[in-house]
Scaffold this active site. Structure first.
Site, PDB file in Angstrom:
ATOM      1  N   HIS A 232       5.420 -26.805   3.025  1.00 23.04           N
ATOM      2  CA  HIS A 232       4.417 -27.813   2.622  1.00 23.04           C
ATOM      3  C   HIS A 232       3.299 -27.170   1.822  1.00 23.04           C
ATOM      4  CE1 HIS A 232       6.325 -30.619   5.441  1.00 23.04           C
ATOM      5  NE2 HIS A 232       6.424 -29.572   6.244  1.00 23.04           N
TER       6      HIS A 232
ATOM      7  N   LYS B 231     -14.009   1.492  -3.558  1.00 24.96           N
ATOM      8  CA  LYS B 231     -15.014   1.776  -2.527  1.00 24.96           C
ATOM      9  C   LYS B 231     -16.187   2.558  -3.121  1.00 24.96           C
ATOM     10  CE  LYS B 231     -11.468   2.302   1.086  1.00 24.96           C
ATOM     11  NZ  LYS B 231     -10.834   3.271   1.995  1.00 24.96           N
TER      12      LYS B 231
ATOM     13  N   GLU C 222       0.833  -1.200   0.000  1.00 20.34           N
ATOM     14  CA  GLU C 222       0.000   0.000   0.000  1.00 20.34           C
ATOM     15  C   GLU C 222       0.878   1.265   0.000  1.00 20.34           C
ATOM     16  OE1 GLU C 222      -2.951   1.504   3.248  1.00 20.34           O
ATOM     17  OE2 GLU C 222      -4.155   0.361   1.814  1.00 20.34           O
TER      18      GLU C 222
END
Ligand code: F6P
Length: 557
Positions: A387, A512, A356
């Site tokens: 893994h 947004k 960001e």
């Protein structure tokens, strides 16, 4: 100035050609080179860059690049409160938050420090009331659970640090459980609320803007939950909500009284705010003395940054290695691999801090950039990642730069036998950490000639994947504060070199506002103004949801 206009750019570009063909297996046995690339100039840390694809000649040229970019002046600007966040016309003074006293802070205006100390004391007052069982819910019972409701920088830092430092919980917090709710889908509250007692639960609303819909929607759900339990509207916010924000007005408008408000300043960036009252959950968990140790660890890195020559300056070196990988070796993936389960949230915290801050493509002066900036950064607890995605790191087609992070001293278990088995864990963990960075660098040549001869092609490892290993002598409030500050300052130095602003985030706004435009279509099906894909998806969603609604109505008694 644009990175590729700095005078050292050409020299480094020509050197990159050499290192693109020099395999790490030709470099790793050079002990003189190894000594030149391991640094212990910062107390409690050893940083080993010798598995990075470069040698001292390149590092010297990278240091020159930093000098070309006037790094020392830029650091001074950051620490002294200059307007380093040009697009929002603000300073970025997270460093001032952790100066222990006014004479230690780098600011010209020493008055700030008194305000900062006052805000920490205000936080301490609320924490003491909770610890002492004096904060009572609507039926008069003491608070037992605190829920931090926030997202992004109002969640990731407190969550990561509170989790990492659980073993440092102060005696008076043992009876307090701390929880985190952040996601707009309400999933965490849906899981958490049925297990909590509304009479003894306190919600801490953390939001710099106090307009973030994720946080306000979770807050409203908490209000509904308390009301359903019998808490009266007239006092439930006074008894069950604390607000932490830079906006006093918006907290008051929402219904949080000033005695339940903790403030911080607009010159504190959200992803740099855990040193402020946003760190409430951290201080609640480890106590104010532990929190001040956490601040001190970060402050020690601020002093290191300000006073250490570039050649030994750890944040500068971390940044230059990133620049070398991203801009000269075209390695634009960065894995964060803490070999410590206590740091399981560290990669996602860094995700916001780095991507960001530096996920930008125009310079601080709004020029288009024609070079790479922030790499794609992700990670997982190292032994578990072995893994999960290490197959790609070892035999995939992508070049990845990795940070291995490990605490050298660990102390777990109470009985002698328990301590012995945890020591066994510790040695397994260390050997896996060192083995993985070795194999990533050397590939199959980590084996003997005879063993290599046995390998068929699908068992071959090409190696030459660079990594940095960060040894921390042990994980404490102080050293985790230092670790975070190291990455904060690395991000800043990289931003200076990329000539971008790490302190704004204009790229998160459009999504947004579009969400606000789409939401009505989910109820009234009006999606003409939307693209065909989104409109079709809405139509499918609405038809599925209407089936569910009809089914629910049929099932209604
Ligand atoms: O949308 C991104 C962002 O603004 C982050 O920068 C910030 O940490 C997060 O949202 C939460 O913002 P606030 O603390 O204002 O609720």
């Amino acid at each position: 100035m644009l990175l590729n206009k700095l005078s050292s750019w050409e020299t480094l570009s020509s050197k990159a050609g050499t290192y693109n063909y020099n395999h790490l297996d030709q470099l790793l046995d050079d002990q003189e080179r190894q000594k030149q690339l391991m640094f212990s100039s910062l107390e409690h840390f050893v940083i080993d860059f010798s598995k990075q694809r470069l040698s001292k000649d390149v590092l010297d040229e990278l240091i020159q690049l930093a000098k070309d970019a006037n790094i020392e002046q830029k650091v001074n600007d950051l620490l002294s409160g200059e307007m380093v966040n040009q697009s929002e016309k603000r300073a970025a003074l997270h460093t001032a938050l952790r100066a222990p006293s006014s004479d230690e802070c780098f600011l010209k205006d020493k008055q700030f420090n008194k305000q900062i100390q006052k805000s920490l004391n205000n936080m301490q007052v609320l924490i003491k009331r909770i610890h002492a069982g004096q904060w009572r819910g609507f039926t008069g019972k003491p608070i037992r659970d605190v829920v931090n409701i926030g997202v992004g920088g109002s969640d990731l830092g407190p969550l990561m640090t509170t989790f990492a430092l659980q073993e440092f919980a102060s005696e008076d917090t043992k009876h307090i459980n701390i929880h985190f709710a952040s996601s707009i889908d309400g999933a965490q509250l849906a899981d958490m609320l049925p297990k909590l007692n509304p009479e003894t639960t306190l919600f801490c609303l953390v939001s710099k803007s106090f307009t973030t819909i994720d946080t306000l929607s979770n807050a409203n759900t908490a209000v509904t939950w308390l009301k359903a339990a019998g808490a009266h509207e007239s006092f439930l916010k006074k008894l069950h909500f604390i607000g932490i924000s830079s906006s006093k007005e918006k907290m008051s408008d929402w219904g949080i009284g000033t005695s339940n408000q903790l403030l911080f300043w607009d010159w504190v960036g959200g992803r740099y705010s855990l040193w402020s009252t946003v760190g409430f959950s951290i201080a609640l968990k480890i106590g104010m003395s532990g929190f001040r140790e956490f601040l001190a660890g970060a402050h020690s890195v601020d002093k290191h940054l300000a006073s250490t020559k570039l050649e030994n300056n750890i944040p500068v070196l971390l940044s230059l290695i990133d620049i070398w990988n991203c801009n000269f070796l075209s390695i634009n993936a960065h894995a964060i691999l803490p070999y410590d389960g206590r740091l399981k949230y560290f990669p996602s915290y860094l995700g916001q801090l780095e991507m960001e801050s530096n996920g930008k493509s125009v310079t601080i002066n709004n020029e288009d950039i024609d070079y790479h900036t922030c790499p794609i950064l992700w990670g997982e607890v190292g032994p578990n990642a072995q893994h999960a995605f290490y197959q790609l790191l070892h035999q995939g087609t992508e070049s990845v730069n990795s940070d291995f992070i490990i605490a050298v001293k660990r102390d777990a278990g109470s009985s002698i036998d328990e301590k012995k088995s945890f020591i066994e864990h510790h040695f397994l963990n260390i050997s896996n950490c060192l083995a993985q960075s070795r194999v990533l660098a050397l590939g199959s040549s980590a084996l003997s000639e005879e063993e290599q001869a046995q390998l068929s092609s699908h068992q071959q490892y090409s190696g030459n994947q660079p990594s940095t290993t960060i040894l921390i002598d042990q994980l404490t409030p102080f050293t985790i504060g230092s670790l975070i500050a190291l990455y904060e300052h690395k991000v800043f130095i990289s931003a200076v070199l990329w000539d971008i602003n790490p302190f704004d985030q204009w790229g998160v706004e459009l999504g947004k506002s579009i969400a606000k435009k789409i939401q009505p279509a989910l109820t009234n099906n009006q999606s003409e103004s939307l693209d065909a894909s989104t409109a079709a998806l809405i139509s499918k969603i609405n038809s599925t949801m209407s089936e569910v609604v009809e089914q629910n109505e049929e099932e209604q008694p």
